[in-house]
Design an enzyme around this catalytic site. Sequence first.
Site, short mmCIF file in Angstrom:
data_model
loop_
_atom_site.label_atom_id
_atom_site.label_comp_id
_atom_site.label_asym_id
_atom_site.label_seq_id
_atom_site.Cartn_x
_atom_site.Cartn_y
_atom_site.Cartn_z
N ARG A 1 102.37 -27.87 2.21
CA ARG A 1 101.13 -27.12 2.00
C ARG A 1 99.92 -28.39 2.26
O ARG A 1 99.01 -28.36 1.39
CB ARG A 1 100.80 -26.64 0.71
N ASP B 1 103.80 -19.61 8.26
CA ASP B 1 104.37 -19.15 7.06
C ASP B 1 105.64 -18.72 7.31
O ASP B 1 106.04 -18.07 8.55
CB ASP B 1 103.77 -18.03 6.21
O1 CP3 Z 1 102.37 -27.26 4.74
C1 CP3 Z 1 101.56 -26.80 5.37
O2 CP3 Z 1 100.22 -26.67 5.54
C2 CP3 Z 1 102.05 -25.74 6.23
C3 CP3 Z 1 101.92 -24.48 6.06
C4 CP3 Z 1 102.80 -23.68 4.92
C5 CP3 Z 1 102.57 -22.54 4.40
N1 CP3 Z 1 103.53 -22.01 3.78
C6 CP3 Z 1 101.14 -22.05 4.36
C7 CP3 Z 1 100.79 -21.21 3.26
C8 CP3 Z 1 104.21 -23.89 5.04
C9 CP3 Z 1 105.22 -25.03 5.14
C10 CP3 Z 1 104.46 -22.80 3.89
C11 CP3 Z 1 106.19 -22.51 3.68
C12 CP3 Z 1 106.41 -21.56 2.63
N2 CP3 Z 1 105.61 -20.14 2.55
C13 CP3 Z 1 107.53 -21.43 1.78
C14 CP3 Z 1 108.41 -22.62 1.70
C15 CP3 Z 1 107.67 -23.64 1.08
C16 CP3 Z 1 107.53 -23.38 -0.48
O3 CP3 Z 1 106.67 -23.39 -1.00
O4 CP3 Z 1 108.75 -23.32 -1.36
C17 CP3 Z 1 107.36 -20.24 0.91
C18 CP3 Z 1 108.20 -19.81 -0.11
C19 CP3 Z 1 106.38 -19.48 1.60
C20 CP3 Z 1 106.08 -18.01 1.22
C21 CP3 Z 1 104.71 -18.07 0.73
N3 CP3 Z 1 103.50 -18.26 1.46
C22 CP3 Z 1 104.16 -17.78 -0.67
C23 CP3 Z 1 105.19 -17.90 -1.97
C24 CP3 Z 1 102.79 -18.01 -0.77
C25 CP3 Z 1 101.88 -17.76 -1.81
C26 CP3 Z 1 101.85 -19.17 -2.64
C27 CP3 Z 1 100.60 -19.39 -3.53
O5 CP3 Z 1 100.45 -20.52 -3.85
O6 CP3 Z 1 99.60 -18.36 -3.41
C28 CP3 Z 1 102.41 -18.08 0.58
C29 CP3 Z 1 101.15 -18.18 0.79
C30 CP3 Z 1 100.61 -19.51 1.72
N4 CP3 Z 1 101.29 -19.94 2.53
C31 CP3 Z 1 99.53 -20.30 1.53
C32 CP3 Z 1 99.74 -21.34 2.33
C33 CP3 Z 1 98.48 -22.49 2.51
C34 CP3 Z 1 98.41 -20.12 0.30
C35 CP3 Z 1 97.59 -19.13 1.17
C36 CP3 Z 1 96.23 -18.83 0.80
O7 CP3 Z 1 95.82 -18.20 -0.29
O8 CP3 Z 1 95.17 -19.36 1.35
#
Ligand code: CP3
Length: 320
Positions: free
Chosen positions: A2, A51
Amino acid sequence: MRQAGRYLPEYRRVRERFSFLDLCRNSEAAAEVTVTSARRIGADAAIVFADILLPLVPMGVGLHFEAGEGPCIERPVRDTAAVAALQPVDVRDALAFVGESVRLCRAELGEALPVIGFAGAPFTVGSYAIEGGSSRTFVTTKTFMYAQPAAWDDLMTRIATVTIEYLRMQIDNGAAAVQLFDSWVGCLSPADYERYALPHVRRIVDAIRPSAPIIYFGTMTSGLLPQLRATGADVIGLDWRVDLKDAWDALGGDVAVQGNLDPVRLLGDAQGVRDAARDILTRVGARPGHIFNLGHGVLPSTPVDNVLALIEAVHEYRHD
Ligand code: CP3
């Protein structure tokens, strides 16, 4: 992890103009937040903004993100018919925007900072498809796995097939390494990991390793270290629940490790952050093959100054 996320005001400003999925689909904007974030914090690599759930969209399950609730799968996959109804995916068409985001990042960063591509591993992506969203216990996923093993294998095989093409596309567009996120696989017993997850991870690792190094990350994996090693990944990503040195010893000498600072450490004071970084680097000692990282994603409430303090400390201590 993230690296570009809600903790950064620069990211939040761009997010005001796009929904999360639209931002992923807009390669120019996705590349901009990737590059800006990596430069802003002074990281040694940029992870492309995308994602792990994106490949589920062309597979046809319906995906949206609800503010504060995370991902929502509109048609969860819970039986043989639902698995059979999943669409085959032409990755270079349906997910071309991710390849383009990688290409734009690479064009902007040149040789200065490597770009890391990524995808989700079959168990973790499959768990979202089955649960319909996030879960704490994975009861629906595991019940499906035990009760319908043939449908499970079919689902895992389909996700792995798309994942291989998805990672290859990112490598072809300039990703120097790729990370496979198996965030929730720690909910499996070692025997179940070997039966239900490992063959599919191995297939991906075997397909990708000839073209780029692959990092395999999971959380709560302290009971699975021999199995993680059996994936054949170049680097094993660890969370903070294990002692880095002990886990590395158990993994063996010829694999690299990544990790493993507790992201909650970044919510304290800057000196605590520096102390925690030094503690990890002391455990590593002079042993080559460690990539410093958090044990999981940066929390949205993290002060940016603490991320800067962390990176500065790691850069300083590693020359000790
Ligand atoms: O690290 C980075 O900057 C790269 C981008 C990245 C995102 N998701 C962007 C994101 C990466 C590497 C991921 C991987 C990801 N996505 C995982 C594996 C890593 C982990 O955290 O276990 C998983 C399980 C996901 C699925 C996912 N995407 C979830 C569960 C969520 C909601 C999480 C939350 O905190 O709201 C997302 C959304 C997401 N993916 C955000 C980001 C920056 C937040 C989106 C926002 O509201 O702006």
